[in-house]
Every structure is written in structure tokens, then in C-alpha cells.
Enzyme design. Structure first.
Site, mmCIF file in Angstrom:
data_model
loop_
_atom_site.group_PDB
_atom_site.id
_atom_site.type_symbol
_atom_site.label_atom_id
_atom_site.label_comp_id
_atom_site.label_asym_id
_atom_site.label_seq_id
_atom_site.Cartn_x
_atom_site.Cartn_y
_atom_site.Cartn_z
ATOM 1 C CB CYS A 93 -0.771 -0.151 1.444
ATOM 2 S SG CYS A 93 -1.600 1.530 1.443
ATOM 3 C CB CYS B 208 -2.926 4.349 -5.473
ATOM 4 S SG CYS B 208 -4.132 2.819 -4.160
HETATM 5 N N1 DGL Z 1 -3.585 0.614 -2.238
HETATM 6 C C1 DGL Z 1 -3.422 1.650 -1.120
HETATM 7 C C2 DGL Z 1 -2.595 2.748 -1.200
HETATM 8 O O1 DGL Z 1 -1.592 2.625 -2.664
HETATM 9 C C3 DGL Z 1 -4.782 2.546 -0.900
HETATM 10 C C4 DGL Z 1 -4.861 2.940 -0.231
HETATM 11 C C5 DGL Z 1 -6.190 3.753 0.326
HETATM 12 O O2 DGL Z 1 -7.006 2.932 0.656
HETATM 13 O O3 DGL Z 1 -6.443 5.354 0.136
HETATM 14 O O4 DGL Z 1 -2.408 4.047 -1.838
#
Ligand code: DGL
Length: 268
Positions: free
Chosen positions: A80, A188
Site C-alpha cells: 500500500c 496506489c
Molecule cells: N492501495 C492503497 C495504496 O496503495 C490504497 C490506499 C487507500 O486505501 O486509500 O495507496
């Protein structure tokens, strides 16, 4: 160094994300390290992280790591961008295991741009982080960076109805295209699931860049340098505190997984 981790080889690699987005990273890691067992936590209940204050993002990250350690993870991939850019330094100073993080691929995009303009689509939380600001600072003089927060996209990916993201993607990406970017960074881990839609919106001479392979190479390097390679048949256990059917649907798309994946609902 490897002595610290002696005896841990057959334990799983742990992954966590604010939901199913980090499975895009899991896929790249599993392709490069097919003999490694894995455990994946989808903290969907608390998604999106990117619209929450930094203290909350840190709190969720520590909670997820504690659970992965209870399941004996030998190292942890913070799958993440938002958790990496806001919490990985604290995690590294608190726990005595290796952490591999993911950040928007600003550098590869800045190096390969010909127009001198790149776009980055990431969460508000990633853009606001000190780590992102420091990494991107190095390129700001030479390259124009158009930053756009992908507000709302994580929730749509979490719902499993990916096509619903088209209007938002058009709104976020068309101005980048009009400005003349030739590289768009997906900052993301939820966004790579939207790549087919993104490619249908932007001209095909624009490169779409994500960091999955870079994280996989880094994970392999850590496994090799700490002498942590597994020698038992791999097992893959995924857990979600959100909708089990969504996790199962995404897990089913991970074709080529080195062994079957077990998906389970868990309150954490
Ligand atoms: N997959 C997360 C990232 O890479 C998402 C973050 C979120 O939940 O806003 O930032």
C-alpha cells in the site's frame, strides 16, 4: 544478519493493504518467488486509508503487522503506497523484521519522459506524506509533475464493479493527457486493476507505470541476502475484514498462482 532470522525460512511472506489493491503486488511477488508461502490481509473495513489522518494510517499499519506476526510472517510487504509513505519508518524502527514498501514510481517515469511531463495518480495521503515529498523533490526541477488525487477510486475497486470507475478516471486523466504527459504513474496499488479502462481512455503512446515488479525484485533481494528462501511447498492464505466474495473474485483472477489460494473472512 541472517542469523537473526535463522529457522524462519518456511514461514510466509506477509502482505497488507487497505483492501484488495495489494493483490496487484502479491501477483508480481508470487510470479518472481513461486516457492514462497504467503499471507495477505485485506483491511477493507478501514479503506480508504488515503483520506484518513496520518495517525490512523499508522494505527492500522501496526494492527495489521501485529496480526501478520501472529501468523509468523518472516518479512512484510507493505502493499500500500499510503501505508508505506506514512508509516514504514515507524514500522521499521519498532519491529525486528525486514519491511519492503511501495512508493509511486516517480523516478522511472522522470527518467523516461521525453515530453518532460509526467502524471501521478495516487491518494491524498500519499501526496501529503513527507516520504513522497522528499522523493519527488529530486525531480521537480527537471520534470513537470502533475499530481492528481484519485479520490473515490479505491472505494470503486473495493466494490468489485470496476467499470464504474470510468467517469472518474476520465475526469482525472484527461487533463494530464491535455497537458502533454507521456508517463502516468499509478501510485496506489488498487489502480493497476483499472489499467484496461485507463488504457482505453489515454492514447497508447502514454506509458502506464506501476511498481509491482520493482517490489518483487526488492523482495527477492531481501530473501536472498537474509538467506530466507523457503524449501517447503507453498501455501497462500488471504484474509479480509470486508466482503469475502469480493476477495474471492479478485483472488480468482490471480491466474498462475503457484498453489491454491484460501480466502477467509476474519474480524481484525
Ligand atoms: N492501495 C492503497 C495504496 O496503495 C490504497 C490506499 C487507500 O486505501 O486509500 O495507496
Amino acid at each position: 544478519m541472517s542469523r537473526v532470522f535463522f529457522g524462519m525460512n518456511n514461514r510466509p511472506i506477509g502482505f497488507f493493504d487497505s483492501g484488495i489493491g495489494g493483490l496487484s503486488i502479491w501477483k508480481a511477488v508470487n510470479a518472481m518467488l513461486p516457492n514462497e508461502s504467503t499471507i495477505y490481509l485485506a483491511d477493507s473495513k478501514n479503506a480508504p486509508y488515503g483520506e484518513k489522518p496520518i495517525e490512523k494510517i499508522k494505527h492500522f499499519s501496526f494492527k495489521n503487522v501485529d496480526l501478520l506476526l501472529k501468523h509468523e510472517a518472516k518479512l512484510i510487504v507493505v502493499a500500500c503506497n499510503t501505508a508505506t509513505t506514512n508509516a514504514i519508518e515507524d514500522l521499521r524502527s519498532h519491529y525486528n523484521i525486514p519491511f519492503i514498501g511501495i512508493e509511486p514510481a516517480t523516478k522511472p517515469a522522470a527518467i523516461s519522459t521525453v515530453t518532460g511531463k509526467i502524471g501521478i495518480l495516487a491518494t491524498q495521503g500519499t501526496f501529503a506524506s513527507e516520504l513522497f515529498l522528499n522523493t519527488s523533490k529530486a525531480f521537480r526541477g527537471s520534470v513537470e509533475i502533475i499530481e492528481t488525487a484519485g479520490t473515490g477510486l479505491v472505494q470503486i475497486v473495493e466494490s468489485g464493479s470496476l467499470e464504474d470507475a470510468r467517469p472518474l478516471l476520465e475526469k482525472y486523466l484527461n487533463p494530464m493527457v491535455e497537458a502533454g504527459v507521456d508517463n502516468i504513474v499509478l501510485g496506489c496499488t488498487h489502480y493497476p486493476f483499472l489499467t484496461p479502462i485507463i488504457k482505453s481512455i489515454v492514447p497508447n503512446n502514454i506509458a502506464i507505470i506501476d511498481s509491482g515488479d520493482a517490489v518483487a525484485r526488492r523482495t527477492r533481494h531481501i530473501i536472498e541476502s537474509y538467506d530466507l528462501a523457503s524449501i517447503t511447498p507453498p501455501e497462500h492464505n488471504f484474509y479480509t475484514n470486508g466482503k469475502l466474495e469480493v476477495l474471492k473474485a479478485f483472488a480468482a483472477q490471480l491466474k498462475g498462482s503457484s498453489s491454491p489460494i484460501t480466502s477467509t473472512a476474519l474480524d481484525f
